[in-house]
Design a protein around this motif. Structure first.
Motif, short mmCIF file in Angstrom:
data_model
loop_
_atom_site.label_atom_id
_atom_site.label_comp_id
_atom_site.label_asym_id
_atom_site.label_seq_id
_atom_site.Cartn_x
_atom_site.Cartn_y
_atom_site.Cartn_z
N GLU A 68 0.83 -1.20 0.00
CA GLU A 68 0.00 0.00 0.00
C GLU A 68 0.87 1.26 0.00
O GLU A 68 0.56 2.24 -0.69
N ALA A 69 1.95 1.22 0.78
CA ALA A 69 2.86 2.38 0.82
C ALA A 69 3.52 2.60 -0.54
O ALA A 69 3.62 3.74 -1.02
N SER A 116 1.07 4.00 -3.06
CA SER A 116 0.86 5.43 -2.83
C SER A 116 2.01 6.25 -3.40
O SER A 116 1.80 7.32 -3.98
N GLU A 117 3.24 5.74 -3.25
CA GLU A 117 4.40 6.42 -3.81
C GLU A 117 4.31 6.51 -5.33
O GLU A 117 4.58 7.56 -5.92
N LYS A 143 1.60 6.41 -7.22
CA LYS A 143 0.54 7.35 -7.62
C LYS A 143 1.00 8.81 -7.45
O LYS A 143 0.69 9.66 -8.29
N ALA A 144 1.74 9.08 -6.37
CA ALA A 144 2.24 10.44 -6.15
C ALA A 144 3.25 10.83 -7.22
O ALA A 144 3.23 11.97 -7.73
#
Length: 252
Positions: free
Chosen positions: A38-39, A42-43, A45-46
């Motif tokens: 998940e982390a 998120s990276e 997508k950012a």
């Protein structure tokens, strides 16, 4: 700045791909896989958002770096292919696609209903294995399908335990507060000992054993009272790998 962003994006995708392979081999436990994937997602997508902000085409990056060829597991998890094309290729509408996944979810839920709950990552792996005909099914697709099945009242749905571990309730669980506390303690490794419950919850031995026994009666835990374990209780629904006798196998 462009090179830095592209380098960071490439590294995050490569790391996610490697993490998925390690999870499939049983090297990484469910809890760690869930948190770290998940982390990393998120990276990614950012980083994609940052690329778009400076006017760079993410599609060009995918093609130039041969991302789909190099990191197929990460591409699947991140759903980097266009969903519309997937639906057309499978001759399905979006609703038909998620209904199809939903049937597999219900099959898995039925097979494991006695456990009461199941790790979200474990459920995703089992669902994907049951659907080899859907070549591009992604991690997020299964989660969306779980939510849809839950909205129809067929399963209770996803719950986040204390500490961030995500599980899927396979049948309604009316847990008392003390039972829920013990499940939370066991979430990260799939088992807990009487001594751990006594020490961490500051309970008497009688109360600790009473709560653990109630979870055994509910079908959520399996008792192992061998002297070498000091009275250990396994929660099969929280573990991806199980021994032949049905007890969850602890991480090594």
């Amino acid at each position: 700045m462009q090179e830095r962003l592209q380098s960071e994006l490439f590294a995050s995708i490569a790391t996610l791909d490697q993490l998925k392979k390690m999870f499939d081999m049983g090297i990484v436990d469910i809890g760690s896989y869930q948190r770290e994937s998940e982390a990393l997602a998120s990276e990614v997508k950012a980083n994609i958002a940052d690329l778009k902000r400076i006017g760079l085409d993410f599609g060009t990056f995918i093609q130039t770096e041969r991302v789909a060829e190099r990191f197929p597991d990460a591409v699947m998890l991140l759903d980097l292919s266009r969903r519309e094309n997937r639906f057309r290729g499978d001759n399905m509408t979006m609703d038909e696609y998620y209904d199809h996944i939903g049937l597999a979810i219900l099959d898995v839920a039925t097979a494991h209903a006695s456990k009461g709950l199941m790790g979200l990552a474990e459920l995703i792996v089992e669902v994907v294995k049951r659907m080899p005909e859907l070549k591009a099914i992604s991690y997020s697709d299964v989660i969306e399908a779980v939510n849809r099945v839950a909205e129809h009242g067929l399963i209770p749905g996803i719950r986040t335990l204390r500490g961030g571990v995500k599980v899927v309730e396979l049948r309604p669980l009316e847990l008392r507060r003390d039972q829920a506390d013990v499940v939370n303690l066991a979430a990260s490794k799939g088992y807990v000992s009487v001594e751990e419950v006594m020490m961490l919850m500051k309970w008497s031995e009688d109360h600790a054993r009473q709560v653990l026994s109630s979870l055994v009666d509910a079908g959520m835990a399996v008792a192992d009272i061998r002297f070498s374990t000091g009275g250990r209780y396994y929660f099969p629904g929280l573990r991806a790998r199980e021994s032949s006798d049905g007890r969850a196998t602890p991480s090594r």
